[in-house]
Design a protein around this motif. Sequence first.
Motif, short mmCIF file in Angstrom:
data_model
loop_
_atom_site.label_atom_id
_atom_site.label_comp_id
_atom_site.label_asym_id
_atom_site.label_seq_id
_atom_site.Cartn_x
_atom_site.Cartn_y
_atom_site.Cartn_z
N LEU A 1 0.83 -1.20 0.00
CA LEU A 1 0.00 0.00 0.00
C LEU A 1 0.87 1.26 0.00
CD1 LEU A 1 -2.91 -0.85 2.49
CD2 LEU A 1 -2.74 -1.28 0.04
N GLU A 2 1.95 1.23 0.75
CA GLU A 2 2.85 2.38 0.77
C GLU A 2 3.47 2.60 -0.61
OE1 GLU A 2 6.86 4.06 3.01
OE2 GLU A 2 6.01 2.13 3.60
N ALA A 3 3.88 1.52 -1.25
CA ALA A 3 4.44 1.65 -2.59
C ALA A 3 3.40 2.21 -3.56
CB ALA A 3 4.94 0.29 -3.07
N MET A 4 2.14 1.80 -3.42
CA MET A 4 1.08 2.34 -4.27
C MET A 4 0.95 3.84 -4.06
SD MET A 4 -1.80 -0.66 -3.89
CE MET A 4 -3.04 0.14 -4.89
N ALA A 5 1.06 4.29 -2.80
CA ALA A 5 0.92 5.72 -2.51
C ALA A 5 2.00 6.52 -3.22
CB ALA A 5 0.99 5.95 -1.00
N TYR A 6 3.21 6.00 -3.29
CA TYR A 6 4.30 6.72 -3.95
C TYR A 6 4.12 6.79 -5.45
CZ TYR A 6 7.37 7.78 -0.07
OH TYR A 6 7.92 8.35 1.06
N GLN A 7 3.30 5.93 -6.01
CA GLN A 7 3.06 5.95 -7.45
C GLN A 7 1.81 6.75 -7.81
OE1 GLN A 7 4.17 1.94 -9.38
NE2 GLN A 7 3.96 1.45 -7.22
N MET A 8 1.18 7.32 -6.81
CA MET A 8 -0.03 8.12 -7.03
C MET A 8 0.35 9.58 -7.20
SD MET A 8 -3.23 8.78 -4.47
CE MET A 8 -3.67 7.06 -4.35
N MET A 9 -0.24 10.21 -8.19
CA MET A 9 -0.08 11.65 -8.37
C MET A 9 -1.28 12.31 -7.72
SD MET A 9 1.09 11.53 -12.37
CE MET A 9 1.11 13.32 -12.53
N ASP A 10 -1.12 12.80 -6.52
CA ASP A 10 -2.26 13.34 -5.78
C ASP A 10 -2.92 14.49 -6.54
OD1 ASP A 10 -3.89 13.38 -3.39
OD2 ASP A 10 -2.94 15.30 -2.96
N GLU A 11 -2.10 15.33 -7.17
CA GLU A 11 -2.67 16.46 -7.89
C GLU A 11 -3.38 16.02 -9.17
OE1 GLU A 11 0.42 15.71 -7.50
OE2 GLU A 11 1.62 16.07 -9.30
#
Length: 383
Positions: free
Chosen positions: A289-299
């Motif tokens: 899940l943490e790795a997924m978060a780093y691949q997400m572009m929040d903007e």
Amino acid sequence: MSSIGPTLPPRRRLATQALLIALGLLLFGPAPSAQPLPPHAQNHPRLFFDTEGAADLMAAILADPHRAEVWQDSQDSVADVLSWTPEELLSSSFGYRYIEDLALLSSLEGEPLADDHARAVIEALLWQIEEYDTEPDDFLSVLGVALRLHNLAWGWDLACWAASEPERRLIVDEMLLYMTALSTEWEFTRYQHNPYVSNKGISLGAMLWLAALALEEDLPAAPEIALARGAADDYLTKGLGDLLTEGGCYREGLGYFVWAMRTLLPSWAAAARLEEEQPWDDDRLQASLEAMAYQMMDEGGGLYLNRNDHNSYNYIVSRHHSLLEFATSHGADPDFARWLLRRSSGDLGHSWGHLDDPVATLLWHREGPEAGPEALPPSRHFE
């Protein structure tokens, strides 16, 4: 390397059993099981809930506004599907999503809708049996075979209460045929070995495992079931062991990871329920899940950095948000899973509507607080 993958019976014993069974099947050929089938209600539904648990699940769905909305969307969606022919229903990825939707509704709804939905699943399975065998699909290759076994397992467990005895026998014999092929034929088993290891092997193992869990109480002496359990262990141990790193990154890319997990999660959930042993590692699940978060572009409102896979399909996690739904009820940090879910398929992400994974929401979604960092640390090393 430790694995996020399944905890199955000891591999050495399974491997020995599988080898002996495979030799026998190769020498004498697979044959339909002669065991009589018990009444469907005796052992099914069983993968995700039993008859008594269906009422509890339905109450939980209706008590949760988000799940209740998805439930209504599912009913509306399948109302159109009921007018389709089996060929139309299975025309896209062998009806993967529609079969799940229809089968689940058929076990949770009351009459007369339940019977309509169950019959739609059964007619689709009978058409599939008539039109296809275990040959890889022209477009989806071996994944197409895995999806056809998926349909058989879901239909058998959740919808075959409406099938006649001859129909049930046809469906069971077809399941055993697929289980033997996926466990013994090189076209499939090569995905247990390098350089073929990929998400396809994880999906093959997941479907073998689910089919074995669905059938083992009905046909406890069927050799194909032990064979399938051993092969599923080989597929998943190799696939997850090679592809999913300690740090949570998946070596084929995020898009293939969320797809592979979508196919595997039902097997995890069913095995945990039936065998009372958690088949996933909490730390590895949380790392993913943490790795997924780093691949997400929040903007980007749910966009993902898919530069190595699916680079024209940037909302792939919004489409296959299954793991995030699963982690809201089964993960070590459900608040973080909800934070990610909101930013992928929720109001801060991109919604596919009923084209995503409604069944994951209905089975596993749990409301509650969300908690995530204000911003992810600017530097993080992943293996």
